[in-house]
Design a protein around this motif. Structure first.
Motif, short mmCIF file in Angstrom:
data_model
loop_
_atom_site.label_atom_id
_atom_site.label_comp_id
_atom_site.label_asym_id
_atom_site.label_seq_id
_atom_site.Cartn_x
_atom_site.Cartn_y
_atom_site.Cartn_z
N ARG A 195 -7.86 7.72 -5.57
CA ARG A 195 -6.81 7.09 -6.36
C ARG A 195 -6.63 7.81 -7.70
O ARG A 195 -7.51 8.53 -8.16
N ASN A 210 -8.81 0.43 1.16
CA ASN A 210 -9.13 1.72 1.78
C ASN A 210 -9.51 2.81 0.76
O ASN A 210 -9.58 3.98 1.11
N HIS A 211 -9.74 2.39 -0.48
CA HIS A 211 -10.15 3.32 -1.54
C HIS A 211 -11.34 2.73 -2.30
O HIS A 211 -11.23 2.47 -3.51
N ASP A 232 0.87 4.13 -2.87
CA ASP A 232 0.64 5.54 -2.54
C ASP A 232 1.72 6.42 -3.16
O ASP A 232 1.44 7.51 -3.69
N GLU A 233 2.95 5.96 -3.11
CA GLU A 233 4.06 6.71 -3.69
C GLU A 233 3.93 6.77 -5.21
O GLU A 233 4.23 7.79 -5.83
N ASP A 240 1.13 6.78 -7.00
CA ASP A 240 0.13 7.81 -7.28
C ASP A 240 0.73 9.21 -7.13
O ASP A 240 0.49 10.11 -7.96
N LYS A 241 1.50 9.39 -6.08
CA LYS A 241 2.12 10.69 -5.81
C LYS A 241 3.06 11.11 -6.94
O LYS A 241 3.06 12.27 -7.37
N TYR A 298 -4.12 -2.13 -4.17
CA TYR A 298 -4.32 -0.77 -4.67
C TYR A 298 -5.69 -0.23 -4.26
O TYR A 298 -5.83 0.97 -3.94
N PRO A 301 0.82 -1.23 0.00
CA PRO A 301 0.00 0.00 0.00
C PRO A 301 0.85 1.27 0.00
O PRO A 301 0.53 2.23 -0.71
N LYS A 302 1.93 1.26 0.75
CA LYS A 302 2.81 2.44 0.81
C LYS A 302 3.45 2.71 -0.55
O LYS A 302 3.56 3.86 -0.99
#
Length: 355
Positions: free
Chosen positions: A255, A248-249, A184-185, A187-188, A245, A180-181
């Motif tokens: 996302r 939590n979304h 997240d990166e 997407d960022k 992915y 998950p981390k």
């Protein structure tokens, strides 16, 4: 009399021009051709020769390459595929072992970008590692520069594969897992390097609807006029990786990418169906889903000059059709190359012509 006639013609011209404008279609009612493994450069001949001697069948499947991303977009391609590998510490793919397996190969990563932390873009570690955009951040910057230079371009679909499967061969690097981390990166990085203003987000498509699938089934895709200069991403993953992915979304809230989700799930909107002869594709397209399929794979159709799968893909109504051969191969003799009529790579979707 002549003056009156000329004035009449001039007055009529704006109306004629107005009526000739293309319809403002929603993006699920177009059809585009794009490339598969769009970043891929050829394996060095010396290294390829060694690999071919050990596994000629596998070698034949990866015997292709692509021109740079901007050149593909300039041709009119409107789908790109990018493979990304996580490399949070940097250096994991900085010295492919293939460089040691054959002598006198061209330099690799002279600028040292592969030594830095960040997502990397390549096909197969150690072997098929040469890329026109070695880092994902760099690839996004290339796309942003091209997009801002061609601000009115039609939307570009991006299929992104997050690769972390280990290759069961001695000496091959084990990829970093997509947690998950790490997602997240990812997407960022997309938001920071391409820019939110250049992306069609799941949140925008979902809008007022209770789920992303509900929005798709109500044909709530943006129109071409609303998507000029934009890109839309789909994560090519199923099973555990897709679940990570989505975690939590729900309905991909917050996302950046759409997911290859199954019909009947809240996230279902954009799907990947590699078999262009899948009889479910036309039905799913008409319902409101966007489908990506393939015209060819593993060089097989190109070697036989067989356009049967491409014709099936066109007729299926799948909005996104990928190929390794928008241009003829430079690796073997074949006339195989695909495009729509007139050498185009974009058209109105034939499944919606009656509307």
């Amino acid at each position: 009399m002549k003056l009156i006639t000329c004035l009449s013609l001039l007055l009529a011209l704006p109306a004629i021009d107005l009526n000739s404008k293309k319809p403002d279609l929603p993006i699920n009612q177009i059809q585009v051709i794009g490339s598969h493994n769009s970043y891929k450069q050829a394996i060095d001949p010396a290294l390829f020769s060694i690999f071919k001697k050990t596994d000629s069948v596998s070698a034949s499947k990866i015997d292709y390459e692509h021109i740079p991303l901007p050149a593909q977009l300039n041709l009119g391609l409107r789908n790109l595929e990018i493979d990304v590998y996580a490399d949070s510490a940097g250096g994991r793919y900085a010295h492919p072992k293939g460089l040691d397996w054959a002598k006198d190969q061209p330099a690799f990563d002279a600028s040292g970008e592969m030594k830095k932390p960040g997502f990397k873009v390549l096909h197969i570690p150690e072997l098929d590692f040469r890329s026109s955009v070695p880092t994902f951040a760099g690839a996004l910057k290339v796309l942003r520069t091209w997009s801002e230079t061609h601000a009115d371009h039609t939307p570009v679909f991006i299929t992104l594969e997050a690769k972390d499967d280990s290759i069961k061969r001695p000496g091959f690097t084990s990829p970093e897992l997509f947690t998950p981390k790490v997602f997240d990166e990812l997407d960022k990085v997309i938001l920071e390097n391409l820019g939110k203003e250049h992306i069609i987000l799941p949140d925008e498509v979902r809008g007022k609807y209770s789920s992303l699938q509900d929005a798709a089934l109500h044909q709530n895709w943006p129109k071409l006029s609303q998507t000029k200069g934009k890109f839309i991403f789909v994560l090519d993953a199923i099973g555990k990786k897709r679940a990570v992915y989505i975690l939590n979304h729900p309905s991909l809230k917050g996302r950046v990418m759409f997911t290859n989700s199954d019909p009947g799930t809240p996230e279902a909107a954009f799907m990947i169906r590699n078999n262009p002869k899948d009889k479910q594709i036309p039905e799913m397209v008409k319902k409101g889903y966007i489908i990506r399929t393939r015209a060819d794979n593993d060089t097989q159709q190109a070697r036989k000059n067989d356009k049967g799968d491409f014709d099936a893909a066109c007729n299926s109504g799948a909005q996104v059709i990928t190929t390794d051969y928008y241009l003829k191969s430079t690796h073997f003799n074949s006339d195989y190359a695909v495009s729509f009529a007139g050498g185009k790579y974009y058209r109105a979707n034939p499944l919606f012509k009656s509307k």
